[in-house]
Design a protein around this motif. Structure first.
Motif, PDB file in Angstrom:
ATOM      1  N   MET A   1      -3.202-106.260 -89.363  1.00 38.16           N
ATOM      2  CA  MET A   1      -4.627-106.437 -89.037  1.00 38.16           C
ATOM      3  C   MET A   1      -4.809-106.812 -87.567  1.00 38.16           C
ATOM      4  SD  MET A   1      -6.241-108.247 -92.368  1.00 38.16           S
ATOM      5  CE  MET A   1      -4.799-109.043 -93.028  1.00 38.16           C
ATOM      6  N   LEU A   2      -3.884-107.593 -87.020  1.00 37.43           N
ATOM      7  CA  LEU A   2      -3.953-107.975 -85.612  1.00 37.43           C
ATOM      8  C   LEU A   2      -3.775-106.752 -84.715  1.00 37.43           C
ATOM      9  CD1 LEU A   2      -4.292-110.697 -84.146  1.00 37.43           C
ATOM     10  CD2 LEU A   2      -1.824-110.760 -83.905  1.00 37.43           C
ATOM     11  N   ILE A   3      -2.886-105.834 -85.096  1.00 34.74           N
ATOM     12  CA  ILE A   3      -2.683-104.604 -84.327  1.00 34.74           C
ATOM     13  C   ILE A   3      -3.916-103.724 -84.405  1.00 34.74           C
ATOM     14  CG2 ILE A   3      -1.337-102.466 -84.243  1.00 34.74           C
ATOM     15  CD1 ILE A   3       1.097-104.158 -85.090  1.00 34.74           C
ATOM     16  N   ILE A   4      -4.539-103.603 -85.579  1.00 38.55           N
ATOM     17  CA  ILE A   4      -5.752-102.787 -85.737  1.00 38.55           C
ATOM     18  C   ILE A   4      -6.887-103.361 -84.899  1.00 38.55           C
ATOM     19  CG2 ILE A   4      -7.538-102.102 -87.403  1.00 38.55           C
ATOM     20  CD1 ILE A   4      -5.278-101.866 -89.479  1.00 38.55           C
ATOM     21  N   ILE A   5      -7.041-104.672 -84.897  1.00 37.92           N
ATOM     22  CA  ILE A   5      -8.083-105.306 -84.083  1.00 37.92           C
ATOM     23  C   ILE A   5      -7.823-105.062 -82.598  1.00 37.92           C
ATOM     24  CG2 ILE A   5      -9.013-107.546 -83.379  1.00 37.92           C
ATOM     25  CD1 ILE A   5      -8.688-108.440 -86.287  1.00 37.92           C
ATOM     26  N   GLY A   6      -6.566-105.125 -82.190  1.00 37.76           N
ATOM     27  CA  GLY A   6      -6.216-104.842 -80.797  1.00 37.76           C
ATOM     28  C   GLY A   6      -6.551-103.420 -80.396  1.00 37.76           C
ATOM     29  N   ILE A   7      -6.276-102.465 -81.276  1.00 40.88           N
ATOM     30  CA  ILE A   7      -6.606-101.064 -80.993  1.00 40.88           C
ATOM     31  C   ILE A   7      -8.116-100.877 -80.897  1.00 40.88           C
ATOM     32  CG2 ILE A   7      -6.527 -98.728 -81.969  1.00 40.88           C
ATOM     33  CD1 ILE A   7      -3.719 -99.457 -83.055  1.00 40.88           C
ATOM     34  N   ILE A   8      -8.865-101.515 -81.788  1.00 41.37           N
ATOM     35  CA  ILE A   8     -10.332-101.414 -81.744  1.00 41.37           C
ATOM     36  C   ILE A   8     -10.868-101.989 -80.431  1.00 41.37           C
ATOM     37  CG2 ILE A   8     -12.456-102.301 -82.801  1.00 41.37           C
ATOM     38  CD1 ILE A   8     -11.049-102.056 -85.509  1.00 41.37           C
ATOM     39  N   LEU A   9     -10.310-103.115 -79.983  1.00 44.28           N
ATOM     40  CA  LEU A   9     -10.753-103.703 -78.724  1.00 44.28           C
ATOM     41  C   LEU A   9     -10.432-102.810 -77.529  1.00 44.28           C
ATOM     42  CD1 LEU A   9      -9.909-107.472 -79.247  1.00 44.28           C
ATOM     43  CD2 LEU A   9     -12.166-106.438 -79.073  1.00 44.28           C
ATOM     44  N   ILE A  10      -9.262-102.182 -77.537  1.00 39.97           N
ATOM     45  CA  ILE A  10      -8.898-101.285 -76.443  1.00 39.97           C
ATOM     46  C   ILE A  10      -9.830-100.081 -76.415  1.00 39.97           C
ATOM     47  CG2 ILE A  10      -7.127 -99.659 -75.647  1.00 39.97           C
ATOM     48  CD1 ILE A  10      -5.043-101.738 -76.433  1.00 39.97           C
ATOM     49  N   VAL A  11     -10.137 -99.503 -77.585  1.00 34.48           N
ATOM     50  CA  VAL A  11     -11.047 -98.359 -77.651  1.00 34.48           C
ATOM     51  C   VAL A  11     -12.447 -98.747 -77.182  1.00 34.48           C
ATOM     52  CG1 VAL A  11     -12.175 -96.764 -79.273  1.00 34.48           C
ATOM     53  CG2 VAL A  11      -9.716 -97.141 -79.403  1.00 34.48           C
TER      54      VAL A  11
END
Length: 146
Positions: free
Chosen positions: A126-136
Motif C-alpha cells: 500500500m505504501l508503494i501504491i501511494i508513492g506511485i499515486i503521488l508521483i503521478v
C-alpha cells in the motif's frame, strides 16, 4: 501555543494575499504539532509536521508560485477587529498546563519503531501504491502548467 494557533488561524482566514495566508497556515500546522508533541502524542506531532507542512503546504506554495495572480493590495484587517477576536483566546492560553513536556526516549523510540516496522513490512504494498499515486499527481501538476 493555543494563543499562537488562534492568531495563525485568524490570519490564515483574514489575510488577503494567498501567499501570506499559506504562510499563516504553515504556522498554524507547526503550532498544532507542537501542542500534540507536548501533550504526549509524539508520533501524531511528528506526522502532522511531515504530512501537512512537508507535503500540503509546500505543494500549495509551489502551485501559487506557478500561477500568475495579479494581486492589488486593498488594505487588510483592522487592528481593532484582530484585538476583539483575540481577547477571548487569552484565558485559554493562560490556563494551559502541560501534562509532561519531557518524555522518555525509549517510549518514543519504541512507538516510532513499531510504526516503522508495520509500514515497511505489512503495509509495504500500500505504501508503494501511494508513492506511485503521488508521483503521478506531481507529474500531472507539472504537465498542466506547461
Amino acid at each position: 501555543m493555543s494563543l499562537i494557533s488562534g492568531i495563525a488561524s485568524i490570519l490564515a482566514i483574514g489575510l488577503l494575499s494567498p501567499v501570506q495566508s499559506i504562510l499563516a497556515l504553515i504556522l498554524l500546522f507547526v503550532t498544532v504539532a507542537i501542542n500534540l508533541y507536548t501533550s504526549g502524542y509524539v508520533l501524531m506531532g511528528i506526522l502532522y509536521i511531515l504530512v501537512y507542512v512537508g507535503a500540503i503546504a509546500i505543494l500549495f506554495l509551489f502551485i501559487l508560485s506557478l500561477l500568475n495572480i495579479e494581486y492589488k493590495p486593498t488594505g487588510g484587517m483592522h487592528p481593532l477587529i484582530i484585538v476583539l477576536i483575540l481577547l477571548p483566546l487569552i484565558p485559554l492560553d493562560i490556563a494551559f498546563e502541560p501534562i509532561a513536556i519531557i518524555e522518555s526516549v525509549s517510549t518514543t523510540y519504541n512507538e516510532l519503531n513499531i510504526v516503522g516496522t508495520l509500514l515497511y513490512s505489512e503495509y509495504a504494498p500500500m505504501l508503494i501504491i501511494i508513492g506511485i499515486i503521488l508521483i503521478v499527481s506531481v507529474i500531472g501538476a507539472i504537465a498542466m502548467t506547461r
